[in-house]
Design a protein around this motif. Structure first.
Motif, PDB file in Angstrom:
ATOM      1  N   GLU A 111       0.817  -1.210   0.000  1.00  0.00           N
ATOM      2  CA  GLU A 111       0.000   0.000   0.000  1.00  0.00           C
ATOM      3  C   GLU A 111       0.856   1.267   0.000  1.00  0.00           C
ATOM      4  O   GLU A 111       0.396   2.335  -0.385  1.00  0.00           O
ATOM      5  CB  GLU A 111      -0.932   0.008   1.212  1.00  0.00           C
ATOM      6  CG  GLU A 111      -2.112  -0.945   1.116  1.00  0.00           C
ATOM      7  CD  GLU A 111      -3.091  -0.536   0.033  1.00  0.00           C
ATOM      8  OE1 GLU A 111      -3.179   0.664  -0.284  1.00  0.00           O
ATOM      9  OE2 GLU A 111      -3.779  -1.428  -0.514  1.00  0.00           O
ATOM     10  N   GLN A 112       2.139   1.135   0.417  1.00  0.00           N
ATOM     11  CA  GLN A 112       3.029   2.299   0.460  1.00  0.00           C
ATOM     12  C   GLN A 112       4.021   2.309  -0.705  1.00  0.00           C
ATOM     13  O   GLN A 112       4.915   3.157  -0.760  1.00  0.00           O
ATOM     14  CB  GLN A 112       3.816   2.311   1.784  1.00  0.00           C
ATOM     15  CG  GLN A 112       2.928   2.356   3.019  1.00  0.00           C
ATOM     16  CD  GLN A 112       3.724   2.289   4.301  1.00  0.00           C
ATOM     17  OE1 GLN A 112       4.779   2.916   4.424  1.00  0.00           O
ATOM     18  NE2 GLN A 112       3.230   1.529   5.271  1.00  0.00           N
ATOM     19  N   ALA A 113       3.865   1.375  -1.640  1.00  0.00           N
ATOM     20  CA  ALA A 113       4.825   1.258  -2.734  1.00  0.00           C
ATOM     21  C   ALA A 113       4.874   2.538  -3.562  1.00  0.00           C
ATOM     22  O   ALA A 113       3.843   3.107  -3.924  1.00  0.00           O
ATOM     23  CB  ALA A 113       4.442   0.080  -3.629  1.00  0.00           C
ATOM     24  N   GLY A 114       6.064   3.007  -3.851  1.00  0.00           N
ATOM     25  CA  GLY A 114       6.256   4.199  -4.674  1.00  0.00           C
ATOM     26  C   GLY A 114       5.979   5.501  -3.974  1.00  0.00           C
ATOM     27  O   GLY A 114       6.003   6.570  -4.602  1.00  0.00           O
ATOM     28  N   MET A 115       5.723   5.452  -2.657  1.00  0.00           N
ATOM     29  CA  MET A 115       5.379   6.666  -1.916  1.00  0.00           C
ATOM     30  C   MET A 115       6.547   7.188  -1.072  1.00  0.00           C
ATOM     31  O   MET A 115       6.394   8.151  -0.339  1.00  0.00           O
ATOM     32  CB  MET A 115       4.180   6.380  -1.009  1.00  0.00           C
ATOM     33  CG  MET A 115       2.918   5.965  -1.770  1.00  0.00           C
ATOM     34  SD  MET A 115       1.532   5.601  -0.662  1.00  0.00           S
ATOM     35  CE  MET A 115       1.154   7.255  -0.052  1.00  0.00           C
ATOM     36  N   GLY A 116       7.698   6.551  -1.194  1.00  0.00           N
ATOM     37  CA  GLY A 116       8.819   6.938  -0.349  1.00  0.00           C
ATOM     38  C   GLY A 116       8.748   6.283   1.013  1.00  0.00           C
ATOM     39  O   GLY A 116       9.048   6.917   2.037  1.00  0.00           O
ATOM     40  N   ALA A 117       8.349   5.028   1.047  1.00  0.00           N
ATOM     41  CA  ALA A 117       8.241   4.310   2.315  1.00  0.00           C
ATOM     42  C   ALA A 117       9.615   4.113   2.947  1.00  0.00           C
ATOM     43  O   ALA A 117      10.647   4.157   2.279  1.00  0.00           O
ATOM     44  CB  ALA A 117       7.577   2.945   2.082  1.00  0.00           C
ATOM     45  N   LEU A 118       9.607   3.878   4.240  1.00  0.00           N
ATOM     46  CA  LEU A 118      10.844   3.608   4.962  1.00  0.00           C
ATOM     47  C   LEU A 118      11.551   2.402   4.343  1.00  0.00           C
ATOM     48  O   LEU A 118      10.954   1.342   4.158  1.00  0.00           O
ATOM     49  CB  LEU A 118      10.530   3.335   6.439  1.00  0.00           C
ATOM     50  CG  LEU A 118      11.716   2.919   7.322  1.00  0.00           C
ATOM     51  CD1 LEU A 118      12.714   4.059   7.460  1.00  0.00           C
ATOM     52  CD2 LEU A 118      11.214   2.455   8.689  1.00  0.00           C
ATOM     53  N   GLU A 119      12.802   2.572   3.986  1.00  0.00           N
ATOM     54  CA  GLU A 119      13.673   1.513   3.455  1.00  0.00           C
ATOM     55  C   GLU A 119      13.191   0.960   2.120  1.00  0.00           C
ATOM     56  O   GLU A 119      13.523  -0.170   1.746  1.00  0.00           O
ATOM     57  CB  GLU A 119      13.834   0.374   4.486  1.00  0.00           C
ATOM     58  CG  GLU A 119      14.432   0.855   5.800  1.00  0.00           C
ATOM     59  CD  GLU A 119      14.540  -0.221   6.858  1.00  0.00           C
ATOM     60  OE1 GLU A 119      15.397  -0.086   7.736  1.00  0.00           O
ATOM     61  OE2 GLU A 119      13.762  -1.201   6.787  1.00  0.00           O
ATOM     62  N   GLU A 120      12.461   1.741   1.367  1.00  0.00           N
ATOM     63  CA  GLU A 120      11.949   1.263   0.086  1.00  0.00           C
ATOM     64  C   GLU A 120      13.032   1.352  -0.988  1.00  0.00           C
ATOM     65  O   GLU A 120      13.621   2.409  -1.234  1.00  0.00           O
ATOM     66  CB  GLU A 120      10.734   2.093  -0.355  1.00  0.00           C
ATOM     67  CG  GLU A 120      10.120   1.593  -1.655  1.00  0.00           C
ATOM     68  CD  GLU A 120       8.928   2.423  -2.102  1.00  0.00           C
ATOM     69  OE1 GLU A 120       8.195   1.978  -2.997  1.00  0.00           O
ATOM     70  OE2 GLU A 120       8.733   3.532  -1.555  1.00  0.00           O
ATOM     71  N   ILE A 121      13.305   0.211  -1.641  1.00  0.00           N
ATOM     72  CA  ILE A 121      14.285   0.144  -2.716  1.00  0.00           C
ATOM     73  C   ILE A 121      13.962  -1.112  -3.519  1.00  0.00           C
ATOM     74  O   ILE A 121      13.334  -2.048  -3.008  1.00  0.00           O
ATOM     75  CB  ILE A 121      15.733   0.095  -2.144  1.00  0.00           C
ATOM     76  CG1 ILE A 121      16.769   0.353  -3.226  1.00  0.00           C
ATOM     77  CG2 ILE A 121      15.995  -1.215  -1.423  1.00  0.00           C
ATOM     78  CD1 ILE A 121      18.176   0.565  -2.679  1.00  0.00           C
ATOM     79  N   ASP A 122      14.338  -1.149  -4.784  1.00  0.00           N
ATOM     80  CA  ASP A 122      14.049  -2.307  -5.633  1.00  0.00           C
ATOM     81  C   ASP A 122      15.045  -3.421  -5.315  1.00  0.00           C
ATOM     82  O   ASP A 122      16.061  -3.602  -5.975  1.00  0.00           O
ATOM     83  CB  ASP A 122      14.116  -1.915  -7.111  1.00  0.00           C
ATOM     84  CG  ASP A 122      13.590  -3.022  -8.024  1.00  0.00           C
ATOM     85  OD1 ASP A 122      13.375  -4.150  -7.535  1.00  0.00           O
ATOM     86  OD2 ASP A 122      13.423  -2.769  -9.228  1.00  0.00           O
TER      87      ASP A 122
END
Length: 577
Positions: A111-122
């Protein structure tokens, strides 16, 4: 509890734990992380031990050591973001070694994908180049199927084995699991029997040879008795590499490691068993294998029978099935050159005796003990069941032909410094009844020295011997030889490794003389986990330095092979011109 409540409590995390325990996983190597803690809780409830390291790269190294020592799947679980990126070097190390390691990680909620979530990286894109399979799971329906598919790839069912990666969204772990369509029994690597026609062609190639040479890969460690029987039956000489070191003991007369260059140059048939033709064996170059009239390549997959030099005869099979078939077929040279083999055996024995005498009489050098003095003292404490790990550059070079290695691990084809202590932790946990020792350079030790605390906390018992010369000594020696003596960035400051070990709960000792080393080793093996820091001289020039390894030649790892390749290429150009 009602059936509905029971179904709700059986989450995706529980399904993951069920699958892993069903695969016979006894422990996983990990670090705490909020995203993946539900998996931990479910594993613990099923009796699976969670071994927590101090760094994710060390956790993956520990899993690799388990996979390599026990020839089975091992598991590392790392958390999102930096947890995964920290693990990448360990995954790369396992990838080039072909070690079946399952790496599980998590990602921020979808639900937080692409929103700048904590520790988000591919994360999947990052690990894809160093994994045999990457699975990103987004539905409870896919959990067990994707895990099982990844494990199949790790074991090498359809290609080369190695690390695999499976990723779950954090919120998915808390959702109810979906029942799989079918049962998923424990996976084992299936035998691959050879085709009868290929066996016949292989037997014919062996019959036509007079000077066969056998080179084996890691799977030789699973069939040492069968391999020895095959080598004796064919009258071949045998050489190991780091992947197969320890498969054959010195009791095999035709094991000729000290006559390596001559064996490679003079063999007329080279038989590779589960072995890539990589940098350690000159890529199969005719400039090095000068007399080879053919290569018989035996292996499960294309990397083992095609890469760099296609086999003149190819036998697609697992080593056990292939060796059994060839022995049954009576594969042996019709007119073997016994004089060549026996002369190589004598040459090898003479060189081994001279090395032993050199080690026995080797004096100390300026600034500390000679590396041979350290290795000789260590050899006296190694029994036939010892697990020996080498981690470093200079000390690896000295140990390659002089250190006893009943069971052996090192930094592998990735050249991954820092594996020593994590490998030793895992080796001890997997084989608590065996002697485990890690011979480590002081530069290499700095990468994962904090895993000494892991050893104490987890109850691992081993001895670390530190070759302490305050330098990256292969690089330093190369600078002295080839950079006008301009020593830059290759000298290290002193460290009281013994006191650092003590601060982490490990018995620490320091030795500066041969007598002090002997006494320190006695104490260390009696009070493991322990560390012995040994003052080692920088002055002796290691075999790898003399071979030109640090020069990074254009065509081959060794300068002599590189020069031979240039000569061969020049001759070919003249012939074709």
């Amino acid at each position: 509890m009602t059936p509905d409540e029971d179904a709700a409590s059986h989450t995706v995390a529980a399904a993951i734990a069920d699958y892993l325990s069903g695969q016979g996983v006894e422990r996983v190597f990990s670090l705490p992380g909020s995203h993946m803690k539900p998996i931990w809780a479910e594993l613990a409830g099923r009796g699976v031990r969670v071994v927590t390291a101090r760094h994710e790269v060390a956790a993956v190294h520990m899993a690799q050591a388990e996979a390599d020592l026990r020839h089975r799947l091992a598991v590392a679980i790392v958390t999102t973001g930096p947890g995964l990126t920290n693990a990448v070097t360990g995954i790369g190390c396992a990838f080039l070694a072909g070690s079946p390691v399952l790496v599980i990680s998590t990602r921020p909620p979808d639900e937080q994908a692409g929103m700048g979530a904590l520790e988000e990286i591919d994360q999947a894109a990052i690990v894809a180049p160093v994994c045999r399979s990457v699975e990103v799971v987004r539905s409870p329906r896919h959990v067990v199927d994707r895990l099982d598919r990844a494990v199949s790839a790790a074991l090498g069912d359809d290609g080369p084995g190695g690390p695999v990666y499976v990723e779950f969204g954090t919120e998915l772990l808390r959702r109810p699991a979906a029942p799989p369509y079918t049962a998923y029994p424990r996976r084992t690597r299936a035998p691959r029997p050879p085709e009868p026609g290929a066996v016949e062609r292989a037997a014919d190639a062996i019959a036509a040879s007079t000077r066969p040479l056998v080179l084996a890969g890691r799977e030789a460690l699973t069939v040492p008795g069968l391999l020895a029987q095959f080598v004796r039956a064919t009258g071949a000489v045998y050489l190991d590499t780091r992947a197969s070191r320890g498969a054959m003991s010195e009791s095999l007369a035709s094991f000729v490691p000290a006559a390596r260059a001559r064996a490679m140059a003079e063999a007329d048939l080279v038989i590779t068993i589960g072995r890539q033709l990589d940098f350690e064996v000159a890529y199969g170059s005719p400039a090095v294998f000068r007399a080879a009239e053919g290569f018989l390549r035996i292996g499960r997959n294309s990397e083992e029978v095609l890469a760099n030099r296609r086999g003149d005869v190819e036998l697609r099979a697992d080593p056990r099935s292939a060796l059994e078939a060839l022995l049954t077929a009576g594969a042996t040279p019709a007119a073997p050159d016994h004089h060549w083999r026996d002369d190589l055996v004598r040459t090898n024995a003479g060189k081994r005796r001279r090395l032993a005498e050199t080690m026995r009489t080797q004096p100390a050098a300026a600034g500390g003990l000679h590396p041979y003095q350290v290795i000789r003292a260590l050899n006296e404490h190694l029994d036939d069941a010892a697990i020996v790990i080498v981690d470093g550059g200079d000390i690896l070079s000295w140990s390659r032909s002089s250190l006893k290695t009943p069971t052996y691990l090192d930094l592998g084809p990735f050249g991954c410094l820092g594996v020593g202590v994590p490998f030793a932790v895992s080796a001890s946990l997997n084989h608590p009844d065996r002697t485990v020792v890690a011979l480590v350079g002081d530069g290499a030790l700095g990468f994962n020295v904090m895993e000494l605390e892991t050893a104490v906390r987890e109850g691992a018992r081993f001895v670390v011997v530190v070759a302490d010369n305050n330098a990256w000594n292969i690089e330093r020696a190369d600078q002295l030889q080839h950079y006008q003596g301009n020593v830059l960035g290759t000298e290290l400051g002193p460290c009281a490794w013994d006191r650092l070990a003590e601060s982490l709960g490990v018995a620490g000792y320091r030795a500066g003389t041969a007598d002090e080393l002997s006494a320190a080793l006695e104490e260390a093996f009696a009070h493991a986990p322990a560390l012995v820091a040994v003052s080692v001289s920088r002055e002796p020039v290691s075999p790898d330095t003399r071979s030109g390894l640090a020069l990074v030649p254009e065509y081959h790892a060794l300068a002599a092979w590189d020069e031979a390749e240039r000569t061969w290429l020049s001759g070919r150009a003249d012939r074709e011109g």
